[in-house]
Scaffold this active site. Structure first.
Site, PDB file in Angstrom:
ATOM      1  N   LYS A 247      -5.133   6.378   2.480  1.00  0.00           N
ATOM      2  CA  LYS A 247      -4.600   7.657   2.977  1.00  0.00           C
ATOM      3  C   LYS A 247      -5.511   8.222   4.059  1.00  0.00           C
ATOM      4  CE  LYS A 247      -2.361   9.274  -1.260  1.00  0.00           C
ATOM      5  NZ  LYS A 247      -2.378  10.268  -2.323  1.00  0.00           N
TER       6      LYS A 247
ATOM      7  N   GLY B 121       0.754  13.325 -11.683  1.00  0.00           N
ATOM      8  CA  GLY B 121       1.979  12.966 -10.960  1.00  0.00           C
ATOM      9  C   GLY B 121       2.842  11.978 -11.729  1.00  0.00           C
ATOM     10  N   ARG B 122       2.232  10.920 -12.272  1.00  0.00           N
ATOM     11  CA  ARG B 122       3.034   9.904 -12.952  1.00  0.00           C
ATOM     12  C   ARG B 122       3.461  10.337 -14.353  1.00  0.00           C
ATOM     13  NH1 ARG B 122      -1.932   8.416 -11.584  1.00  0.00           N
ATOM     14  NH2 ARG B 122      -3.498   7.906 -13.158  1.00  0.00           N
TER      15      ARG B 122
ATOM     16  N   GLU C 248      -1.499   2.290 -12.008  1.00  0.00           N
ATOM     17  CA  GLU C 248      -2.244   3.390 -11.397  1.00  0.00           C
ATOM     18  C   GLU C 248      -3.178   4.021 -12.431  1.00  0.00           C
ATOM     19  OE1 GLU C 248      -0.809   5.939  -7.865  1.00  0.00           O
ATOM     20  OE2 GLU C 248      -0.403   7.203  -9.591  1.00  0.00           O
TER      21      GLU C 248
ATOM     22  N   HIS D  52      17.920 -15.606 -14.435  1.00  0.00           N
ATOM     23  CA  HIS D  52      18.338 -16.523 -13.380  1.00  0.00           C
ATOM     24  C   HIS D  52      17.397 -16.468 -12.186  1.00  0.00           C
ATOM     25  CE1 HIS D  52      21.917 -17.226 -15.741  1.00  0.00           C
ATOM     26  NE2 HIS D  52      21.855 -15.923 -16.008  1.00  0.00           N
TER      27      HIS D  52
ATOM     28  N   LYS E  43       3.569  16.930  -6.059  1.00  0.00           N
ATOM     29  CA  LYS E  43       2.546  17.697  -6.773  1.00  0.00           C
ATOM     30  C   LYS E  43       1.572  18.338  -5.768  1.00  0.00           C
ATOM     31  CE  LYS E  43      -1.164  17.575 -10.058  1.00  0.00           C
ATOM     32  NZ  LYS E  43      -1.981  16.879 -11.028  1.00  0.00           N
TER      33      LYS E  43
ATOM     34  N   GLU F 131       4.581  10.753   3.305  1.00  0.00           N
ATOM     35  CA  GLU F 131       5.977  10.308   3.284  1.00  0.00           C
ATOM     36  C   GLU F 131       6.916  11.472   2.992  1.00  0.00           C
ATOM     37  OE1 GLU F 131       3.447   8.886   1.780  1.00  0.00           O
ATOM     38  OE2 GLU F 131       3.575   6.695   1.845  1.00  0.00           O
TER      39      GLU F 131
HETATM   40  O1  F6P Z   1      -0.905   8.092  -3.715  1.00  0.00           O
HETATM   41  C1  F6P Z   1      -0.699   8.093  -5.087  1.00  0.00           C
HETATM   42  C2  F6P Z   1      -0.087   9.384  -5.544  1.00  0.00           C
HETATM   43  O2  F6P Z   1      -1.016  10.406  -5.467  1.00  0.00           O
HETATM   44  C3  F6P Z   1       0.488   9.272  -6.942  1.00  0.00           C
HETATM   45  O3  F6P Z   1      -0.462   9.443  -7.928  1.00  0.00           O
HETATM   46  C4  F6P Z   1       1.543  10.326  -6.916  1.00  0.00           C
HETATM   47  O4  F6P Z   1       2.473  10.161  -7.952  1.00  0.00           O
HETATM   48  C5  F6P Z   1       2.128  10.110  -5.545  1.00  0.00           C
HETATM   49  O5  F6P Z   1       1.033   9.739  -4.740  1.00  0.00           O
HETATM   50  C6  F6P Z   1       2.836  11.289  -4.947  1.00  0.00           C
HETATM   51  O6  F6P Z   1       1.986  12.401  -4.898  1.00  0.00           O
HETATM   52  P1  F6P Z   1       2.567  13.869  -4.715  1.00  0.00           P
HETATM   53  O7  F6P Z   1       3.409  14.174  -5.893  1.00  0.00           O
HETATM   54  O8  F6P Z   1       1.355  14.742  -4.616  1.00  0.00           O
HETATM   55  O9  F6P Z   1       3.382  13.878  -3.460  1.00  0.00           O
END
Ligand code: F6P
Length: 510
Positions: free
Chosen positions: A498, A266-267, A352, A383, A200, A206
């Site tokens: 972050k 995002g979620r 979250e 289990h 987003k 990452e």
């Molecule tokens: O760090 C949390 C977060 O911002 C989440 O809310 C989001 O889903 C995820 O990181 C990834 O964010 P993006 O879609 O901006 O890469």
């Protein structure tokens, strides 16, 4: 300023309800209410929830509904669904529901937005072999790079729908640990691989770093001696983002960028262009069915009276346990291997959204908010973690998710899966006493029972049911947030880590 929740007479009434409820047992509740199973089973958008095995009676339920009304649940629900600015710290709506109406549904007037249609068109072109790499060979592998909401929802649904129906392999990468990207690249050929960066913000460490490595992998391709030309890595990259300019800035062609609105959290983004992996693996009709199932649940949430409103009922049960019984956990056990990613998805959705310490006015909530959400797929969970469920000194209410058609499957293993879920639910409710003569009299063998569960059933594990189920969980989360007076749509807590990482990078500590 809004009165504190704990000062509301409806809150005090629930504290009283808790005190008078304490000596009662689940068995006792069933005794005084023989048709309890029917009374406490609700259906919406094809999803059925049997909540009869909860510590709930008419008085408590009425008190919970009164609390919901005192917290303006209906008004805030309407504001959410109308696209009002419910995300007050980020000053925008949380309007994911606007994405999931289908053009051919006469009861709903909105249509899919332009970017969703572009995304679906691109997915179909890929499936038809019409999208080629820069050397002219059709794309057969898509590596989806994203994390959190840009990964968990698409990954969950892609897997939940079973064996992909198209010719294109879809693989997911989220972690910065090289192990995940390395594994995803095994057997992939740069010439026939497309790398899809889903983010987003398009600033997530990452995702950007994995994208960089994947691009280097594309660029490192050596053409065969007799081969035609070089590979153009840019031709093998696409981006899905609410910040198209940032994707363009790192060299992704504007025509290869699929965007979505910044009012899609995002979620909550799997319904947007972020659902591309689902459409690639299962086709555009599956994606439309997913949206339709969710839209049907939205409709239910918007219109059903609170006392028959499934997200409201499940949400209020959650409040009852967290705030009046001090139970700070909730489990989910899907009895379907294809839903093995449901627990991680729900962990983000709920923790979250609801892991908040201040209310919408910036004041300490003064009450507990998000429970710890956890879970594992059944029967595997039986289990590993079920010892805790049956005999632990504290415990966790749980959603047992079952698929109705498994109960009558020709394949005995599905019948076993379904029966195992129901056996566990009964064991948790009634304890070892239900075994009759087979019961052991040893203390260590006693399972006290009386432990609440919801049995949530889907008719079958198809796109429509999965859409309805995920929308149900989204709305349950929103109901919690309304009662707790918190913003379910921001996540400021993740910023500190972050920023600290960025400070380390700036100081060249790594
Ligand atoms: O760090 C949390 C977060 O911002 C989440 O809310 C989001 O889903 C995820 O990181 C990834 O964010 P993006 O879609 O901006 O890469």
């Amino acid at each position: 300023m809004t009165a504190s929740r704990t000062d509301l007479p409806e809150w005090l009434a629930l504290e009283e309800a808790r005190r008078s409820f304490a000596p009662r047992t689940l068995a006792g509740l069933f005794k005084v209410e023989p048709d309890r199973r029917q009374r406490w089973t609700f259906t919406a958008a094809g999803v059925t929830a049997d909540v009869s095995r909860n510590w709930i009676d008419e008085n408590t339920f009425a008190a919970l509904l009164a609390l919901a009304r005192a917290c303006d649940l209906e008004k805030l629900r309407d504001a959410l669904l109308a696209g009002e600015g419910v995300n007050n710290t980020e000053h925008r709506p949380a309007w994911h529901t606007a994405l999931r109406t289908r053009p051919d549904d006469p009861s709903l007037t909105r249509t899919l937005d332009e970017e969703q249609l572009r995304t679906l068109g691109f997915a179909e072109a890929l499936r038809a072999g019409r999208i080629e790499g820069s050397t002219g060979r059709p794309i057969t592998t898509v590596i989806c790079i994203g994390i959190g909401g840009s990964d968990l929802g698409p990954r969950l649904v892609t897997e939940a729908l079973g064996t992909p129906t198209g010719p294109v392999q879809v693989r997911f990468v989220s972690n910065i640990d090289p192990a995940e990207l390395d594994a995803a690249l095994v057997g992939a050929q740069p010439e026939t691989t497309l790398v899809a960066a889903i983010s987003k913000s398009f600033t997530t460490m990452e995702t950007l770093e994995n994208l960089r490595v994947a691009r280097d992998w594309l660029a490192a391709w050596t053409p065969p001696a007799s081969g035609p030309q070089q590979l153009d890595p840019a031709h093998h990259l696409i981006a899905i983002t609410a910040q198209p300019d940032r994707a363009t800035a790192i060299g992704i062609h504007p025509k290869r960028i699929f965007s979505f609105h910044d009012w899609v959290g995002g979620r909550y983004s799997l319904w947007s262009s972020c659902g591309l992996p689902i459409a690639i693996a299962h086709g555009h009709q599956a994606f439309l069915d997913l949206l339709a199932g969710a839209a049907e649940m939205d409709q239910h949430f918007a219109t059903a009276p609170l006392e028959r409103n499934l997200p409201v009922i499940l949400g209020l049960l959650g409040i009852w346990y967290v705030n009046f019984w001090n139970i700070r956990a909730r489990a989910v056990f899907p009895y379907a291997q294809r839903l093995r990613n449901l627990a991680p998805y729900l962990q983000q959705l709920e923790m979250e959204s609801l892991g908040k310490r201040v209310d919408r006015n910036g004041q300490p909530t003064g009450i507990d908010t998000s429970p710890v959400v956890w879970g594992e797929v059944g029967t595997t969970a039986q289990h590993s973690v079920f010892q805790f469920m049956h005999q632990g000194t504290h415990w966790s209410p749980a959603d047992f998710l079952v698929v109705d058609e498994y109960a009558n499957s020709d394949d005995k293993r599905y019948r076993l899966l379904h029966a195992a879920a129901m056996a566990q639910v009964d064991a948790l409710a009634w304890g070892d006493g239900i075994l009759g003569p087979q019961r052991s009299t040893e203390n260590y063998a006693i399972a006290p029972g009386g432990r609440p569960t919801n049995v949530i059933s889907l008719p079958r594990l198809d796109a429509r049911s999965i859409g309805a189920l995920l929308a149900l969980y989204e709305h349950r989360t929103f109901v919690h947030s309304v009662i707790w007076n918190i913003n379910a749509f921001d996540q400021w807590g993740v910023e500190v880590g972050k920023k600290l990482l960025q400070q380390r990078l700036d100081r060249a500590v790594i």
